[in-house]
Enzyme design. Structure first.
Site, PDB file in Angstrom:
ATOM      1  CG  ASP A  39     -10.658 -85.449  13.654  1.00  0.00           C
ATOM      2  OD1 ASP A  39      -9.481 -85.465  14.358  1.00  0.00           O
ATOM      3  OD2 ASP A  39     -10.958 -84.353  12.929  1.00  0.00           O
ATOM      4  CD  GLN A  55     -11.169 -87.181   8.788  1.00  0.00           C
ATOM      5  OE1 GLN A  55     -10.428 -86.153   8.069  1.00  0.00           O
ATOM      6  NE2 GLN A  55     -12.132 -87.428   8.162  1.00  0.00           N
ATOM      7  CD1 TRP A  63      -4.183 -86.695   9.016  1.00  0.00           C
ATOM      8  CD2 TRP A  63      -3.191 -85.759   7.340  1.00  0.00           C
ATOM      9  NE1 TRP A  63      -5.500 -85.894   8.322  1.00  0.00           N
ATOM     10  CE2 TRP A  63      -4.600 -85.075   7.482  1.00  0.00           C
ATOM     11  CE3 TRP A  63      -2.502 -85.118   6.137  1.00  0.00           C
ATOM     12  CZ2 TRP A  63      -5.143 -84.489   6.617  1.00  0.00           C
ATOM     13  CZ3 TRP A  63      -3.011 -84.174   5.505  1.00  0.00           C
ATOM     14  CH2 TRP A  63      -4.363 -84.066   5.443  1.00  0.00           C
ATOM     15  CB  SER A  99     -13.877 -84.151  10.614  1.00  0.00           C
ATOM     16  OG  SER A  99     -12.754 -84.909  11.245  1.00  0.00           O
TER      17      SER A  99
HETATM   18  C1  FRU Z   1      -8.800 -82.246  13.669  1.00  0.00           C
HETATM   19  C2  FRU Z   1      -8.771 -82.038  11.993  1.00  0.00           C
HETATM   20  C3  FRU Z   1     -10.070 -81.527  11.634  1.00  0.00           C
HETATM   21  C4  FRU Z   1     -10.119 -81.925   9.798  1.00  0.00           C
HETATM   22  C5  FRU Z   1      -9.259 -83.349  10.132  1.00  0.00           C
HETATM   23  C6  FRU Z   1      -8.414 -83.732   9.088  1.00  0.00           C
HETATM   24  O1  FRU Z   1      -7.861 -83.103  14.068  1.00  0.00           O
HETATM   25  O2  FRU Z   1      -7.731 -81.107  11.569  1.00  0.00           O
HETATM   26  O3  FRU Z   1     -10.248 -80.129  11.617  1.00  0.00           O
HETATM   27  O4  FRU Z   1     -11.328 -82.251   9.369  1.00  0.00           O
HETATM   28  O5  FRU Z   1      -8.457 -83.227  11.523  1.00  0.00           O
HETATM   29  O6  FRU Z   1      -7.948 -85.011   8.992  1.00  0.00           O
END
Ligand code: FRU
Length: 493
Positions: A39, A55, A63, A99
């Site tokens: 994000d 992110q 991730w 985020s």
């Molecule tokens: C959306 C999300 C957010 C969260 C972030 C974690 O893509 O799931 O809700 O804050 O990504 O990386």
């Protein structure tokens, strides 16, 4: 002395980011300095420059424990990376800095408001998670987390609100203080957009529930945004577990906007209409900011969670942002157009008008992977064209195909032959809202993506592609009789 997690990330990204050449990245779409990006965060103006955080997991192209990456720009198209801004290393964010958003304060500091994910041992010997909202203050490069964090916890939630799904604060300032919308899961298990207010940025109170999903549009709502636009108000949210409805939404993680009206005194938002924000294969979790000349600009993550496993072999970065888009409301619908700053980088124009299509046509000078291409299509006679297609990023082996079925008003993107190593979802159909057989498409190509703006921004489809850069061809074809006008620019940034 051992390094903090933030120092480690800064050290790692400085070395490995430098190993990625500009040609391995898009020309004007932001990618992570190295590793993984999801994000957009903290999209805002600070000391006259645009800041965009993201992110970030620098160590792999997947991730992981979330950090905040950081970049800034003068024109929203040339981005300069700055060192990572946040790392998950305090008791309240030990499992991730999720985020959030940013704002310039009157005292000259920049404030970040973000979600801390806290992992803790449960009484039965397991592991629990909760989400809290935290702040950090800084000078545009270095940020100090507030010693009183977290600033919003489950204690401030309305009854039944989840402490596990409570994230993604988006902050703004009004005359009487700071406001933030935060995504939450209500007692019925579905998403809600909560409004909080603060007079000093550290004490926050729940003010209202602005929008609710009621299990109608997916479940948990992530990354909310809320703002006035041309006399109306818009709520944006990215629902999880969405169920497709005809061609309007698609299953999985989707992004919607709710257009309506807002009464500030009672803090009531009344929705008039809910629609998809983007109909392509890759779009999620957008965030907006205001430019000094009053434009509301949106940037999204040009990726879908569902296809993250299908990465190009040997990827050094993964995840990118969309082109920034200017938002407006016209005839009761949200309009999105590429930011006008892009027009300044259009060179070498090529024009064709009223080209009659028979079989497949290639037009000299119309090709490339960093181009801005506008195509106006009309049927030779009413009902006279059954199918019209544009092949982009094409050679003998590869092509991304955009097909219009004029009598059905369906537009399709097909990227089965666009360089992906795995067969994830590669075809999507959209119903063109403006009925009529004519169609105008503005297509932005930037090495690893295609963004298609339909009928002057009434609808948009964004998709990534990993076709080898040598596939540069563009061709047009029709079944039946069709006429097209074409305007093509190279983008030189
Ligand atoms: C959306 C999300 C957010 C969260 C972030 C974690 O893509 O799931 O809700 O804050 O990504 O990386």
């Amino acid at each position: 002395m051992s390094m903090t997690k933030l120092e480690q990330a800064r050290h790692y990204e400085a070395i490995h980011g430098a190993g990625i050449t500009p040609g391995e990245r898009p020309l004007f779409h932001l990618t992570p300095l190295v590793g993984w990006m999801n994000d957009p965060n903290g999209f805002s103006l600070y000391r006259g420059e645009y800041h965009l955080f993201y992110q970030y997991y620098p160590y792999e192209t997947k991730w992981g424990p979330m950090h905040w990456g950081h970049a800034k720009s003068q024109d929203l198209l040339h981005w300069e990376w700055l060192p990572a801004a946040l790392a998950p290393e305090d008791a309240y964010d030990n499992a991730g800095c999720f985020s959030g958003s940013a704002i310039e304060l009157e005292d000259g500091r920049q404030m970040l408001l973000y979600t801390g994910v806290q992992q803790f041992p449960t009484e039965d010997g397991g592991v629990g998670h909760r989400q809290v909202q935290c702040v950090a203050y800084g000078d545009g490069v270095d940020y100090q987390k507030y010693e009183g964090n977290p600033v919003i916890t489950a204690r401030q939630l309305p009854e039944g609100g989840s402490s596990v799904d409570f994230r993604d604060p988006k902050v703004w300032k009004e005359d009487d203080g700071w406001y933030a919308v935060v995504g939450n899961r209500a007692s019925d298990g579905s998403g809600a957009v909560l409004l909080f207010r603060s007079e000093d940025t550290v004490h926050w109170d729940y003010a209202a529930t602005l929008e609710e999903c009621r299990n109608e549009y997916g479940r948990m709502w992530e990354c909310p945004d809320f703002f006035p636009l041309d006399g109306r108000y818009i709520v944006i949210a990215s629902p999880q577990e969405m169920q497709a409805r005809g061609l309007e939404f698609h299953n999985g993680n989707s992004t919607l906007y709710s257009l309506g009206d807002y009464e500030r005194k009672t803090r009531r938002f009344r929705r008039a209409q809910v629609r998809s924000l983007d109909y392509g294969l890759d779009f999620y979790a957008p965030q907006t900011t205001l430019t000094p000349d009053g434009r509301r600009v949106l940037i999204g993550w040009m990726q879908s969670w569902e296809s993250c496993g299908s990465q190009p072999v040997g990827a050094k970065w993964f995840g990118m942002m969309t082109v920034p888009r200017e938002l407006s409301v016209r005839d009761g619908q949200l309009i999105q157009t590429p930011i006008r700053e892009l027009d300044g980088y259009r060179v070498a124009p090529v024009h064709y008008s009223a080209v009659k299509l028979q079989n497949r046509v290639q037009l000299p000078g119309v090709e490339g992977r960093t181009i801005d291409l506008t195509v106006r299509f009309r049927a030779g006679e009413p009902g006279g064209c059954r199918r019209f297609a544009i092949r982009i990023a094409a050679d003998e082996r590869f092509a991304t195909v955009i097909t219009y079925f004029p009598t059905k008003h369906i537009l399709r993107i097909d990227r089965r032959h666009s360089g992906f190593p795995y067969d994830v979802v590669h075809i999507r159909d959209m119903e063109v809202r403006r009925q009529g057989e004519a169609l105008k498409l503005r297509i932005l190509l930037d090495r690893f993506s295609a963004e298609i703006f339909v009928n002057d921004g009434e609808q948009v489809l964004s998709s990534t592609l990993y076709t080898p850069q040598s596939a540069r061809g563009v061709s047009f074809e029709a079944e039946g009789s069709a006429l097209i006008d074409v305007e093509k620019f190279d983008l030189a940034l």
